[in-house]
Design a protein around this motif. Structure first.
Motif, short mmCIF file in Angstrom:
data_model
loop_
_atom_site.label_atom_id
_atom_site.label_comp_id
_atom_site.label_asym_id
_atom_site.label_seq_id
_atom_site.Cartn_x
_atom_site.Cartn_y
_atom_site.Cartn_z
N ARG A 1 -8.33 4.31 -7.51
CA ARG A 1 -7.22 4.17 -6.57
C ARG A 1 -6.41 5.46 -6.49
O ARG A 1 -6.00 5.88 -5.40
CB ARG A 1 -6.31 3.02 -6.99
CG ARG A 1 -5.31 2.59 -5.92
CD ARG A 1 -4.14 1.84 -6.49
NE ARG A 1 -3.33 2.68 -7.35
CZ ARG A 1 -2.86 2.30 -8.54
NH1 ARG A 1 -3.13 1.11 -9.02
NH2 ARG A 1 -2.12 3.13 -9.26
N THR B 1 0.83 -1.20 0.00
CA THR B 1 0.00 0.00 0.00
C THR B 1 0.87 1.25 0.00
O THR B 1 0.58 2.23 -0.70
CB THR B 1 -0.93 0.01 1.23
OG1 THR B 1 -1.72 -1.18 1.22
CG2 THR B 1 -1.85 1.22 1.22
N SER C 1 2.17 1.83 -3.40
CA SER C 1 1.09 2.28 -4.27
C SER C 1 0.82 3.78 -4.09
O SER C 1 0.72 4.53 -5.06
CB SER C 1 -0.18 1.47 -3.98
OG SER C 1 -1.26 1.94 -4.77
#
Length: 279
Positions: free
Chosen positions: A72, A22, A25
C-alpha cells in the motif's frame, strides 16, 4: 507537511474525488515517508531518489510491516511521484522500479447463519439504542453494504415504498433491494427510536449516536464488537465480516452471481467469485 504532498492530496480530493478513507491513507503514508527522508537528510520528499525509496521500503520491512502494508505504501508513493511528473515538479520518477512484495490473498472469514442470528438477538429492542443497533446490524448483513456506506446513508437514500436503498460513493451509485424484514425494521426505527436519539435535532443521516450526532465507523465498530462478545462468537468480527457473510450466504442459497456482484458493487466478477469457495 510538505507543500507537494498537500497539493497532491488537494488534487485527489478535488479532481479524483477519491473516498475519504483513501485520502487519509495516502496522506498518512506520504507523511510517514517524508518524515523518514528528513531523518536521512533528504528534507524535501520531491528530491528523494530511487535509492532513498528502496531504503525506506527496507525500513518498513525491518519495522515488521506486513507485505500488504508495504504494498500500500508503494502504491501511495508511485501515485504521488507520477503526479509530480505530470505537473512537471520532477523530471524523473524515482518510484518506477519499485517492486511490491507478494501479498497472499486471504480467504475472508464468514459467520454461519446461526452466528448471524445470535448476533442479531443481542440488542435490547426495548431501548432506542437497541432498536437502532438491531436495524444497523440487520441492514449491514441483509444488503452487503460497506460500513462507510452504512454510516453515510441518508434518509433520502431509502425508498421504503418500493423497498430499496441507493448507495452513492465516488460518483457511482447502485440500488440494493431490501427484504421485507429489513424494511419493517427501518420503518420502526425511523418512526420511534431515531426521533428520540436525535433529541429534537434535524439530520439528513439515517443513523445517529446517543448524542444525536451522525454515527461514525469507529462507533459502529465498537457496537459490533460488544454484541459479538455477548453472543459468544470467538471469530475476529469486523463490519466487513457481515459483508462477506452476506455474499457467501446469498450464493449458497442460489442467488445469481451477477446480481450479487451488482449489490456488492464489485467492478470485477472475479472478486465476487471468491465467495464461491466459502460455500
Amino acid at each position: 507537511m510538505s507543500n507537494a504532498i498537500q497539493e497532491y492530496i488537494t488534487y485527489l480530493h478535488d479532481f479524483r474525488k477519491i473516498s475519504h478513507n483513501t485520502e487519509v491513507s495516502y496522506k498518512r503514508d506520504l507523511k510517514k515517508a517524508a518524515e523518514y527522508f528528513e531523518e536521512q537528510n533528504v528534507p524535501d520528499i520531491t528530491k528523494a531518489t530511487e535509492t532513498n525509496l528502496n531504503s525506506y521500503l527496507l525500513y518498513l520491512e525491518r519495522d515488521h510491516m506486513s507485505p500488504a502494508t508495504v504494498s500500500r505504501n508503494i502504491a501511495s508513493l508511485r501515485s504521488f511521484y507520477q503526479y509530480l511528473l505530470r505537473v512537471h515538479r520532477i523530471e524523473d520518477d524515482p518510484s518506477v522500479s519499485l517492486k511490491s512484495p507478494k501479498v497472499e490473498k486471504k480467504v475472508p472469514e464468514i459467520l454461519t447463519v446461526e452466528e448471524v442470528q445470535k448476533l442479531l438477538e443481542q440488542p435490547n429492542i426495548q431501548t432506542d439504542k437497541g432498536i437502532r443497533d438491531e436495524t444497523m446490524l440487520l441492514l449491514l448483513y441483509s444488503t452487503g453494504i460497506r460500513v462507510s456506506e452504512l454510516v453515510n446513508l441518508k434518509v433520502e437514500d431509502l425508498n421504503l415504498e418500493v423497498g430499496y436503498l441507493t448507495c452513492r460513493e465516488n460518483g457511482k451509485e447502485r440500488t440494493i433491494p431490501l427484504s421485507a424484514e429489513t424494511e419493517e425494521k427501518i420503518r420502526t426505527y425511523i418512526e420511534s427510536a431515531r426521533t428520540r436519539l436525535l433529541k429534537g435535532r434535524d439530520s439528513e443521516y439515517l443513523f445517529s449516536n446517543c448524542s444525536g450526532s451522525p454515527m461514525s465507523r469507529q462507533g459502529f465498530w465498537k457496537i459490533l464488537k460488544s454484541y459479538s462478545a455477548a453472543a459468544g462468537i470467538t471469530k475476529d468480527i469486523t463490519p466487513h465480516t457481515l459483508r462477506h457473510s452476506f455474499a457467501a450466504h446469498m450464493l449458497k442459497n442460489g442467488a445469481d452471481i451477477r446480481n450479487v456482484q451488482k449489490m456488492m458493487g464489485h467492478a470485477d466478477i472475479a472478486t465476487t467469485q471468491m465467495y464461491m469457495r466459502l460455500m
